[in-house]
Design a protein around this motif. Structure first.
Motif, PDB file in Angstrom:
ATOM      1  N   ARG A  24      48.174 -32.029 -60.406  1.00  0.00           N
ATOM      2  CA  ARG A  24      46.961 -32.387 -61.137  1.00  0.00           C
ATOM      3  C   ARG A  24      46.065 -31.164 -61.210  1.00  0.00           C
ATOM      4  O   ARG A  24      46.116 -30.303 -60.338  1.00  0.00           O
ATOM      5  N   TYR A  26      41.951 -29.892 -61.920  1.00  0.00           N
ATOM      6  CA  TYR A  26      40.550 -30.305 -61.978  1.00  0.00           C
ATOM      7  C   TYR A  26      39.692 -29.084 -62.289  1.00  0.00           C
ATOM      8  O   TYR A  26      39.956 -27.986 -61.801  1.00  0.00           O
ATOM      9  N   GLU A  84      41.280 -41.943 -66.269  1.00  0.00           N
ATOM     10  CA  GLU A  84      41.917 -41.135 -65.226  1.00  0.00           C
ATOM     11  C   GLU A  84      42.108 -39.683 -65.650  1.00  0.00           C
ATOM     12  O   GLU A  84      41.829 -38.763 -64.892  1.00  0.00           O
ATOM     13  N   ASP A  85      42.599 -39.456 -66.890  1.00  0.00           N
ATOM     14  CA  ASP A  85      42.944 -38.093 -67.282  1.00  0.00           C
ATOM     15  C   ASP A  85      41.740 -37.219 -67.605  1.00  0.00           C
ATOM     16  O   ASP A  85      41.869 -36.004 -67.681  1.00  0.00           O
ATOM     17  N   ALA A 103      38.590 -34.175 -64.192  1.00  0.00           N
ATOM     18  CA  ALA A 103      40.052 -34.226 -64.170  1.00  0.00           C
ATOM     19  C   ALA A 103      40.579 -33.805 -65.533  1.00  0.00           C
ATOM     20  O   ALA A 103      40.092 -34.263 -66.566  1.00  0.00           O
ATOM     21  N   ARG A 106      47.063 -34.653 -67.610  1.00  0.00           N
ATOM     22  CA  ARG A 106      48.260 -34.322 -66.836  1.00  0.00           C
ATOM     23  C   ARG A 106      49.174 -33.402 -67.628  1.00  0.00           C
ATOM     24  O   ARG A 106      49.213 -33.440 -68.846  1.00  0.00           O
TER      25      ARG A 106
END
Length: 205
Positions: A24, A26, A84-85, A103, A106
């Protein structure tokens, strides 16, 4: 059966192995620095690949995380807002310090089968410039800046993850790239044996 008929000729080598670490990325706010996190999920918690000896344990209480490093256990409070992404992540330490991250989407699954030494775009953007003198065949040092991406009106420096020789550089200034796009490939340099020469002595005045 013919010769070799008993061997498995399936494409097993191309499958994503369950043991491969998850990845991941960030972006720290407001600095804009991108941090990649490689981790494995174990029975004891989450283990970051790049930080041996560190374990992260989610608490039963939502938003509380315990991080153990070198035997010292610290508690952090984490708040996540949004999808989430592209979620906004806020981390508060017990000492009162707060950190903010965004974030990033992905990486594509195809990244798992990319050649070793490949440097992938951590976020979508435009290549604004390359490091001076950078070309295929050049030797690069670990951590040396290779190129700069512009995204959301901010420049992001992309550095060499390892020392070696730049064998591929498929981008140039002005090129737009998506997240996970190949930016460069760095291979290990052939070991060379240098014979250090003594420095020339300046003649006495």
């Amino acid at each position: 059966g013919g010769p070799g008929g008993g061997r498995g000729g399936g494409p097993g080598g191309w499958r994503n192995l369950p043991s491969a670490p998850a990845l991941r990325a960030y972006r720290a706010e407001p600095a804009g620095t991108v941090h990649e996190v490689r981790y494995r999920t174990t029975r004891d918690g989450i283990r970051p690949e790049d930080h041996p000896g560190v374990t992260v344990e989610p608490e039963a209480v939502p938003g509380t995380v315990h991080l153990t490093s070198e035997g010292v256990r610290r508690t952090y409070h984490v708040a996540v807002h949004g999808e989430e992404d592209e979620a906004e992540v806020y981390v508060d330490t017990a000492g009162g310090t707060s950190y903010a991250f965004t974030a990033l989407p992905r990486f594509p699954e195809a990244a798992a089968t990319t050649a070793p030494g490949s440097l992938l775009a951590p976020l979508p953007g435009t290549v604004v410039r390359l490091a001076e003198g950078l070309r295929e065949g050049a030797e690069v040092a670990e951590g040396a800046p290779l190129l700069w991406l512009e995204a959301m009106k901010m420049e992001h420096r992309v550095s060499a993850p390892r020392a070696g020789v730049l064998v591929r550089l498929p981008v140039e200034p002005g090129r737009q790239v998506e997240v996970g796009a190949l930016l460069a490939v760095i291979e290990d340099a052939e070991p060379r044996h240098h014979t250090p020469r003594p420095p020339k002595e300046d003649p006495a005045p």
